[in-house]
Each structure stands twice: as C-alpha cells, then as structure tokens.
Design an enzyme around this catalytic site. Structure first.
Site, PDB file in Angstrom:
ATOM      1  N   GLY A  90      38.127  -7.221 -22.891  1.00  0.00           N
ATOM      2  CA  GLY A  90      39.295  -5.557 -22.562  1.00  0.00           C
ATOM      3  C   GLY A  90      38.952  -4.328 -23.646  1.00  0.00           C
ATOM      4  CG  LEU A  91      38.537  -3.359 -26.702  1.00  0.00           C
ATOM      5  CD1 LEU A  91      36.936  -3.934 -27.311  1.00  0.00           C
ATOM      6  CD2 LEU A  91      39.563  -2.592 -27.639  1.00  0.00           C
ATOM      7  CB  CYS A  92      39.044  -1.431 -20.095  1.00  0.00           C
ATOM      8  SG  CYS A  92      39.485  -3.442 -19.476  1.00  0.00           S
ATOM      9  N   GLY A  93      41.147   0.571 -21.818  1.00  0.00           N
ATOM     10  CA  GLY A  93      42.599   0.814 -21.029  1.00  0.00           C
ATOM     11  C   GLY A  93      43.403  -0.569 -20.316  1.00  0.00           C
TER      12      GLY A  93
END
Length: 293
Positions: free
Chosen positions: A86-89
């Site tokens: 994750g951590l990709c908007g």
C-alpha cells in the site's frame, strides 16, 4: 490551549514522519526508473504480438480454434492486477472499485462473475466480497516473472476451454505518465481480431502483407496461449510502474502536508510560549507591586 510540551512532542513526531515520507519518495523514484524501463521495453513486444495474432486471426476460420470461440456470455472471469503493498494513494482502491463496478454491472445482467487476483491488495479485498476468487498470485509484483503470468494464464485458458467461463477480462493499472495511472480493461478471451491492437493501433497507411511458414493455423495453435501469458505479463509490468509512480506522488504529497502541519504547529508553539512568558512577567510585576505595598 495545548501545553508547550504537547506541541513540542507533536512537532518532533511530524518531523520524524516527514523524514520517512521523504525517504519513501526517493526509494519510489529510484524503483520507478527500473519499473518504467522494464515496462517500456516490454510494451512494444506485447503490442506487436497482439498485432501478429490479429493478422493471423483475420486469415483463418475462428470456429477452428477453441480460444477464438465466441459463445453467449453467461460466466465471466476477471483477472485483477493490483500491487502487493500500500502507501500509494488511491491506486489500489481505484482498480478494486473498477473491478467491483464491473462485477456488479455483469451480475445485474444475469452473468456470473469470478475473479483471479494478481497482487496482495486485490486478493485480500476481493476474497471477502460476494464473488468467488478462483486463483491468486501474491508477493510477485516486486520481482515480476513470466512463470506467475503463466500460472494465472493457464487457469484462465483451462476455464475457458472447459466452458466454465465464456469470457476473460484483464483489469490492470495502465501507466500513462508519472501523475496519471488509469484502471484499464482488456478482453483476453475469446481472442478476436477486433479485440487486438486496441488503442495502440494507428492508421499509418497501407498495411504490410506477411507470408507465414508454416501455415497460419499451426502457428496460431502455438501462439494463442503465449498471447494470453504475454498480455498478463505486460499488465503486471504496467501495474508495477504505475504503483511506484503513485507511491512517489503520494509520498511527495505527504511530505508537503507534513511541512504545512509543522508551520501551523510552530505558530501555535510560538503563541503558547509567548503567552507563558507574558504570564510569568505579569506574575513578577504583580509580586513586585505587592512588595512595594
């Protein structure tokens, strides 16, 4: 008003968060260069492969090839390619939302929808949905290998040949540029000339005529399964590049947000410190006046 200690703790915490987001932005930028290079090197191959299949398919009887068999669509398999991390908007969420909308629209038409997932994020979400997940490949998007594409491709081909599904759709994040990644559908099966080439096809004048050896029928029997695997591999590479671009943008936005929060908290800290100094001065002046009295 929060105490000076509380504000100071928040400022220190945001500074550490900002250091992390800056580092993640730099790592994503470095990974993007490699992922984009792999995607751009493979994209012409996948497009040319589709063009060859389209040229061959236009010169043969489609009823002679099981992977070109067009049947009334009652069951659909959707291969959904997402990231493992994750951590990709909103990148993964956009692909998953597109998959859900597609499945619900098909279900409203009375069609049965099944999923095959590539990538951990899509698999973990869709396995809890109302639709069956028949196959998955996770922890494979960091180092993309053809064997993972072949494994999912074999599931799709076998289900289509056994008439467990009548159509296979591929959903992935197409890399447009660093700031734009678009969830894109592509029909894999049945293979047809109209479904090949797609948006990459351009009218550049007269088309060349190819002479094949051996005959097109024998070539197609070998190339059609390869075509499915190549398109899945291309979708994985596109999604990998899109993931790093989305993460780079998201971490840059997070770093800017930290900067804004630090500015706001610094103003609050200065106001609180000034108020504390003013109060102490008033106490000192009040004490001095009391002693004089």
């Amino acid at each position: 008003m929060p105490s000076l200690k509380d504000i100071k703790l928040k400022i220190n915490g945001i500074k550490k968060t900002q250091q992390i987001t800056k580092a993640m932005n730099m790592v994503a930028a470095a990974k993007l260069r490699g992922a984009q290079e792999n995607m751009e090197n493979f994209r012409p191959y996948a497009e040319k492969f589709a063009a060859v299949i389209g040229d061959l398919g236009g010169s043969v009887n489609p009823n002679s090839f099981p992977l070109m068999a067009i049947r009334p669509v009652k069951k659909v398999l959707a291969i959904v390619v997402t990231a493992d991390r994750g951590l990709c908007g909103a990148f993964n969420a956009n692909i998953i939302n597109a998959a859900e909308k597609f499945a619900k629209a098909q279900a409203e038409e009375g069609k049965e929808v099944k999923f095959a997932c590539i990538g951990k994020k899509g698999f973990h979400y869709l396995r809890k949905s109302a639709f069956e997940v028949v196959a998955h490949a996770i922890d494979c998007m960091a180092y993309i290998q053809m064997q993972d594409a072949k494994r999912i491709g074999k599931v799709a081909i076998d289900m289509f040949l056994e008439e467990q599904v009548d159509q296979v759709q591929l959903l992935y994040g197409r890399f447009i540029n660093v700031v734009t990644q678009k969830p894109t559908f592509k029909r894999l099966l049945p293979i047809s000339k109209e479904g090949l080439g797609g948006e990459e096809a351009e009218d550049n004048g007269p088309k060349p005529t190819y002479i094949y050896e051996p005959e097109p029928e024998r070539i197609l029997n070998n190339l059609m399964p390869m075509y499915v695997n190549v398109q899945i591999m291309a979708a994985m590479l596109e999604t990998a590049a899109s993931e790093q671009a989305a993460r780079m943008t998201a971490m840059d936005n997070a770093t800017r947000a930290c900067e804004d929060m630090l500015h706001t908290l610094t103003l609050s800290f200065n106001k609180a410190r000034q108020a504390a100094i003013t109060k102490e001065l008033m106490d000192i002046v009040g004490g001095a006046e009391a002693l004089k009295g």
